[in-house]
Motif scaffolding. Structure first.
Motif, PDB file in Angstrom:
ATOM      1  N   ALA A  24      14.080   2.020  24.797  1.00 57.57           N
ATOM      2  CA  ALA A  24      12.851   2.352  25.673  1.00 57.57           C
ATOM      3  C   ALA A  24      11.859   2.033  24.687  1.00 57.57           C
ATOM      4  CB  ALA A  24      12.953   3.764  26.212  1.00 57.57           C
ATOM      5  N   ALA A  25      11.753   2.469  23.400  1.00 52.24           N
ATOM      6  CA  ALA A  25      10.386   2.315  22.864  1.00 52.24           C
ATOM      7  C   ALA A  25      10.879   2.491  21.158  1.00 52.24           C
ATOM      8  CB  ALA A  25       9.307   3.676  22.967  1.00 52.24           C
ATOM      9  N   VAL A  26      10.002   1.738  20.329  1.00 53.40           N
ATOM     10  CA  VAL A  26      10.105   1.845  18.926  1.00 53.40           C
ATOM     11  C   VAL A  26       8.831   2.123  18.393  1.00 53.40           C
ATOM     12  CG1 VAL A  26      10.840   0.381  16.843  1.00 53.40           C
ATOM     13  CG2 VAL A  26      11.662   0.023  19.102  1.00 53.40           C
ATOM     14  N   ASP A  27       9.095   3.050  17.306  1.00 54.72           N
ATOM     15  CA  ASP A  27       7.741   3.356  16.795  1.00 54.72           C
ATOM     16  C   ASP A  27       8.082   3.423  15.174  1.00 54.72           C
ATOM     17  OD1 ASP A  27       5.909   4.261  18.810  1.00 54.72           O
ATOM     18  OD2 ASP A  27       7.288   5.987  18.942  1.00 54.72           O
ATOM     19  N   ILE A  28       7.407   2.539  14.364  1.00 55.44           N
ATOM     20  CA  ILE A  28       7.490   2.344  12.995  1.00 55.44           C
ATOM     21  C   ILE A  28       6.186   3.022  12.314  1.00 55.44           C
ATOM     22  CG2 ILE A  28       8.343   0.968  10.960  1.00 55.44           C
ATOM     23  CD1 ILE A  28       9.938  -0.457  13.220  1.00 55.44           C
ATOM     24  N   ALA A  29       6.446   3.790  11.364  1.00 59.60           N
ATOM     25  CA  ALA A  29       5.215   4.332  10.643  1.00 59.60           C
ATOM     26  C   ALA A  29       5.733   4.175   9.261  1.00 59.60           C
ATOM     27  CB  ALA A  29       5.048   5.888  10.684  1.00 59.60           C
ATOM     28  N   VAL A  30       4.750   3.113   8.197  1.00 61.74           N
ATOM     29  CA  VAL A  30       4.995   2.905   6.996  1.00 61.74           C
ATOM     30  C   VAL A  30       3.666   3.538   6.217  1.00 61.74           C
ATOM     31  CG1 VAL A  30       5.100   1.233   5.350  1.00 61.74           C
ATOM     32  CG2 VAL A  30       6.004   0.830   7.459  1.00 61.74           C
ATOM     33  N   THR A  31       4.295   4.219   4.967  1.00 57.42           N
ATOM     34  CA  THR A  31       3.194   4.802   4.161  1.00 57.42           C
ATOM     35  C   THR A  31       3.562   4.259   2.808  1.00 57.42           C
ATOM     36  OG1 THR A  31       3.126   7.181   5.381  1.00 57.42           O
ATOM     37  CG2 THR A  31       2.400   7.128   3.267  1.00 57.42           C
ATOM     38  N   VAL A  32       2.754   3.850   2.036  1.00 62.55           N
ATOM     39  CA  VAL A  32       2.683   3.294   0.620  1.00 62.55           C
ATOM     40  C   VAL A  32       1.940   4.227  -0.103  1.00 62.55           C
ATOM     41  CG1 VAL A  32       2.347   1.434  -0.721  1.00 62.55           C
ATOM     42  CG2 VAL A  32       2.857   0.909   1.616  1.00 62.55           C
ATOM     43  N   THR A  33       2.775   4.622  -1.287  1.00 61.60           N
ATOM     44  CA  THR A  33       2.279   5.665  -2.455  1.00 61.60           C
ATOM     45  C   THR A  33       2.718   4.997  -3.636  1.00 61.60           C
ATOM     46  OG1 THR A  33       2.557   7.468  -0.861  1.00 61.60           O
ATOM     47  CG2 THR A  33       2.006   7.878  -3.201  1.00 61.60           C
ATOM     48  N   GLY A  34       1.798   4.383  -4.352  1.00 58.24           N
ATOM     49  CA  GLY A  34       2.124   3.611  -5.687  1.00 58.24           C
ATOM     50  C   GLY A  34       3.065   2.677  -5.360  1.00 58.24           C
ATOM     51  N   LEU A  35       4.161   2.683  -5.847  1.00 64.78           N
ATOM     52  CA  LEU A  35       5.299   1.622  -5.888  1.00 64.78           C
ATOM     53  C   LEU A  35       6.444   2.110  -4.846  1.00 64.78           C
ATOM     54  CD1 LEU A  35       5.986   0.852  -9.419  1.00 64.78           C
ATOM     55  CD2 LEU A  35       4.535  -0.378  -7.815  1.00 64.78           C
ATOM     56  N   VAL A  36       6.149   3.530  -4.165  1.00 65.73           N
ATOM     57  CA  VAL A  36       7.182   4.077  -3.055  1.00 65.73           C
ATOM     58  C   VAL A  36       6.677   3.380  -1.991  1.00 65.73           C
ATOM     59  CG1 VAL A  36       8.272   5.736  -2.300  1.00 65.73           C
ATOM     60  CG2 VAL A  36       7.962   5.467  -4.659  1.00 65.73           C
ATOM     61  N   VAL A  37       7.447   2.976  -0.844  1.00 64.69           N
ATOM     62  CA  VAL A  37       7.248   2.725   0.539  1.00 64.69           C
ATOM     63  C   VAL A  37       8.245   3.636   1.359  1.00 64.69           C
ATOM     64  CG1 VAL A  37       7.262   1.189   2.252  1.00 64.69           C
ATOM     65  CG2 VAL A  37       6.692   0.537   0.024  1.00 64.69           C
ATOM     66  N   GLU A  38       7.546   4.351   2.241  1.00 67.94           N
ATOM     67  CA  GLU A  38       8.448   5.332   3.033  1.00 67.94           C
ATOM     68  C   GLU A  38       8.035   4.859   4.408  1.00 67.94           C
ATOM     69  OE1 GLU A  38       8.961  10.046   4.032  1.00 67.94           O
ATOM     70  OE2 GLU A  38       6.737   8.970   4.068  1.00 67.94           O
ATOM     71  N   ALA A  39       9.321   4.514   5.177  1.00 70.94           N
ATOM     72  CA  ALA A  39       9.081   3.879   6.633  1.00 70.94           C
ATOM     73  C   ALA A  39       9.969   5.068   7.320  1.00 70.94           C
ATOM     74  CB  ALA A  39       9.961   2.608   6.821  1.00 70.94           C
ATOM     75  N   VAL A  40       9.414   5.394   8.530  1.00 68.72           N
ATOM     76  CA  VAL A  40       9.934   6.221   9.564  1.00 68.72           C
ATOM     77  C   VAL A  40      10.215   5.398  10.703  1.00 68.72           C
ATOM     78  CG1 VAL A  40       9.824   8.283  10.935  1.00 68.72           C
ATOM     79  CG2 VAL A  40       8.650   8.220   8.540  1.00 68.72           C
ATOM     80  N   TYR A  41      11.540   5.112  11.078  1.00 65.47           N
ATOM     81  CA  TYR A  41      11.745   4.607  12.364  1.00 65.47           C
ATOM     82  C   TYR A  41      12.256   5.616  13.453  1.00 65.47           C
ATOM     83  CZ  TYR A  41      13.024   0.937   8.687  1.00 65.47           C
ATOM     84  OH  TYR A  41      13.071   0.161   7.754  1.00 65.47           O
TER      85      TYR A  41
END
Length: 135
Positions: A24-41
């Motif tokens: 029904a829906a997809v939300d992807i949030a990406v946060t970059v801190t230095g060399l670390v990438v955090e993705a929330v699906y």
């Protein structure tokens, strides 16, 4: 990372119900801190069948991803993952499935593929929301 195309698909365990849990829906949030990438699906599915289903989702990930959190919501119910021995986790999930209770199981199939299984997916509930946070 595997560059093959994919689709997010929550597939019922019983083939007779194939295609009854559309995305029904997809939300992807990406946060970059230095060399670390955090993705929330955050993936939202709905059970369009008229019966309760068990279903599975194969979620492709980067080869070096670390899964930090898995959360499943169905209506007002929230299930949060906890780390367990693989054999004990499978037994607990299978028992819940056999008893018709809600449960979820997240397993790494290979370094770039997470398998999420959910039991007792009720019909007509507005959405099943699967949230996966990776580094």
């Amino acid at each position: 990372m595997n560059d093959a195309p994919f689709t997010f698909s929550l597939e019922p365990v019983e083939p007779v119900h194939a295609g009854r849990c559309p995305l029904a829906a997809v939300d992807i949030a990406v946060t970059v801190t230095g060399l670390v990438v955090e993705a929330v699906y955050a993936l939202r599915f709905v059970n369009t069948a008229d019966v309760t289903l068990a279903a599975a989702l194969r979620l492709p990930l980067p080869d070096d991803a670390v899964v930090r959190e898995v959360e499943l919501r169905q209506g007002a119910t929230t299930l949060r993952a906890e780390v367990r021995d693989v054999a004990a986790a499978r037994v607990a999930y299978d028992e819940a499935l056999a008893q018709g209770r809600r449960a979820a199981l997240a397993e790494e199939v290979r370094p770039n593929l997470l398998l999420l299984r959910v039991s007792a997916l009720a019909p007509g509930v507005p959405q099943l929301r699967k949230r996966v946070t990776t580094w």
